[in-house]
Design a protein around this motif. Structure first.
Motif, PDB file in Angstrom:
ATOM      1  N   GLU A 175      27.573  10.327  -9.003  1.00  0.00           N
ATOM      2  CA  GLU A 175      27.764  11.726  -9.358  1.00  0.00           C
ATOM      3  C   GLU A 175      27.260  11.954 -10.774  1.00  0.00           C
ATOM      4  O   GLU A 175      27.223  11.039 -11.595  1.00  0.00           O
ATOM      5  CB  GLU A 175      29.251  12.109  -9.266  1.00  0.00           C
ATOM      6  CG  GLU A 175      29.533  13.568  -9.605  1.00  0.00           C
ATOM      7  CD  GLU A 175      31.029  13.896  -9.611  1.00  0.00           C
ATOM      8  OE1 GLU A 175      31.367  15.084  -9.699  1.00  0.00           O
ATOM      9  OE2 GLU A 175      31.837  12.939  -9.553  1.00  0.00           O
ATOM     10  N   VAL A 203      27.692  15.194 -13.767  1.00  0.00           N
ATOM     11  CA  VAL A 203      28.274  16.507 -14.066  1.00  0.00           C
ATOM     12  C   VAL A 203      27.372  17.213 -15.069  1.00  0.00           C
ATOM     13  O   VAL A 203      27.214  16.766 -16.208  1.00  0.00           O
ATOM     14  CB  VAL A 203      29.707  16.386 -14.608  1.00  0.00           C
ATOM     15  CG1 VAL A 203      30.276  17.780 -14.888  1.00  0.00           C
ATOM     16  CG2 VAL A 203      30.589  15.631 -13.615  1.00  0.00           C
ATOM     17  N   THR A 228      18.237  16.716  -5.979  1.00  0.00           N
ATOM     18  CA  THR A 228      18.936  16.007  -4.901  1.00  0.00           C
ATOM     19  C   THR A 228      17.997  15.624  -3.759  1.00  0.00           C
ATOM     20  O   THR A 228      18.266  14.674  -3.029  1.00  0.00           O
ATOM     21  CB  THR A 228      20.112  16.845  -4.366  1.00  0.00           C
ATOM     22  OG1 THR A 228      19.657  18.165  -4.037  1.00  0.00           O
ATOM     23  CG2 THR A 228      21.216  16.953  -5.393  1.00  0.00           C
ATOM     24  N   LYS A 243      25.277  13.086  -6.342  1.00  0.00           N
ATOM     25  CA  LYS A 243      25.839  14.425  -6.230  1.00  0.00           C
ATOM     26  C   LYS A 243      25.830  15.080  -7.611  1.00  0.00           C
ATOM     27  O   LYS A 243      26.260  14.470  -8.589  1.00  0.00           O
ATOM     28  CB  LYS A 243      27.274  14.358  -5.701  1.00  0.00           C
ATOM     29  CG  LYS A 243      27.969  15.722  -5.657  1.00  0.00           C
ATOM     30  CD  LYS A 243      29.439  15.575  -5.309  1.00  0.00           C
ATOM     31  CE  LYS A 243      30.145  16.924  -5.403  1.00  0.00           C
ATOM     32  NZ  LYS A 243      31.608  16.786  -5.164  1.00  0.00           N
ATOM     33  N   SER A 248      27.397  17.962  -9.845  1.00  0.00           N
ATOM     34  CA  SER A 248      28.451  18.961 -10.007  1.00  0.00           C
ATOM     35  C   SER A 248      28.099  19.810 -11.221  1.00  0.00           C
ATOM     36  O   SER A 248      27.721  19.269 -12.268  1.00  0.00           O
ATOM     37  CB  SER A 248      29.815  18.293 -10.200  1.00  0.00           C
ATOM     38  OG  SER A 248      30.146  17.514  -9.063  1.00  0.00           O
TER      39      SER A 248
END
Length: 327
Positions: A26, A28, A46, A53, A55
């Motif tokens: 992930e 952020v 992506t 992922k 965010s």
């Protein structure tokens, strides 16, 4: 014997039940860019990195930098993209140095010391004019033209405390034309809280002129709104350079560097320009071949000292508040 059977049963439990699966990768992203631009970047990234992922936390540049500072003991973000370099520089203690292999595609003036940040794009300040709302004379051609009383209530300016590009433009006017001229311009202006309120207001005919960014005004031109004109002030305009930075102590440093490299790439910056008209800082991308916008070399630009501008920010904003309250 019973104890031995229980022990044997434990030993025969599949390893997959005892080992926790690795957490999905992930990153952020803290971003002050608009929803469409952020969504486009996340989509492209992506596709190339389906195992990561992204965010997203969106807010204004100032608010996000303050958040990064407040979270310094426990960072919740990994990377910031993108905001004015003058604002980013104020929070350099919260940034992580990184030597990007692509840094040399950006002029040294727009790279932070020890790689603390990297310039990604540049906003050129322009006057966005709705020609249908100008029936009493010529369109403005300069910053000083905005001091004419005929623009009273018809000029809109974003609050420089909330938008870095507006801060750069107004600071530039103050530096080059003086406080008296800035005050006369401010007397004619309606101050709004967001950049979008300024350019949307002109597009809808609520105002005749906005102090705004080139990309925002050009979106309407590219969309076929023929009454919208871009004016590059004759005294010279100002550039608001934006950049990105890695957050110190980030929980996902490897993923953050991948996203950083993607945002620095020619592919990503070309796509961002084509979809959002944000001028890239990479020296190997010429926007005049991709649009009807002029090459940056054809625009008269008044250079501003980024370090001094950062140092002067608090004092200028205090002076600006005095100017507005005295109107």
């Amino acid at each position: 014997m019973l104890k031995k059977c229980r022990l044997l049963s434990l030993l025969l439990i599949p390893v997959s039940f005892l080992v926790k699966p690795a957490a999905a990768a992930e990153v952020v992203l803290y971003s002050s860019n608009n929803v469409e631009t952020v969504n486009r970047v996340v989509e492209l990234f992506t596709k190339k990195n389906p195992d990561i992922k992204v965010s997203v936390v969106r807010a204004g540049t100032g608010a996000l930098m303050q958040r990064i500072k407040a979270e310094a003991a426990n960072p919740l973000g990994d990377i910031f993209w993108s905001g004015g370099l003058a604002t980013i520089a104020e929070f350099k203690a919260q940034l992580d140095p990184y030597a990007s292999p692509q840094a040399n595609t950006v002029a040294a003036a727009y790279r932070g010391p020890n790689g603390l940040w990297l310039g990604t794009n540049v906003h050129v300040n322009v006057l966005m004019v709705n020609a249908r709302q100008v029936t009493d004379g010529a369109l403005p051609k300069s910053w000083s033209d905005l001091s004419d009383p005929r623009w009273k209530g018809r000029l809109v300016i974003p609050d420089p405390e909330r938008t870095s590009a507006s801060f750069v433009a107004l600071y530039g006017i103050r530096q080059t034309l003086g406080k008296a001229m800035l005050s006369r311009i401010a007397r004619n202006a309606t101050i709004v809280g967001t950049t979008s309120a300024a350019y949307d207001g002109v597009a809808k005919g609520e105002f005749a002129v906005a102090l705004t960014m080139e990309y925002a005004a050009y979106e309407y031109v590219a969309g076929g709104l023929k009454e919208i004109k871009l004016v590059y002030p004759s005294e010279g305009t100002f550039m608001s350079v934006e950049g990105m930075a890695l957050i110190k102590g980030a929980k996902h440093p490897a993923e953050a560097r991948k996203l950083y490299e993607f945002l620095a790439s020619k592919e990503a910056q070309t796509d961002i320009f084509k979809s959002a008209f944000r001028r890239p800082l990479r020296t190997d991308i010429d926007v005049s071949t991709l649009s009807t916008l002029p090459a940056l070399s054809a625009v008269k630009v008044v250079p501003l000292d980024e370090e001094k501008m950062s140092q002067d920010r608090a004092a200028f904003l205090a002076e600006w508040r005095e100017i507005i309250s005295a109107r």
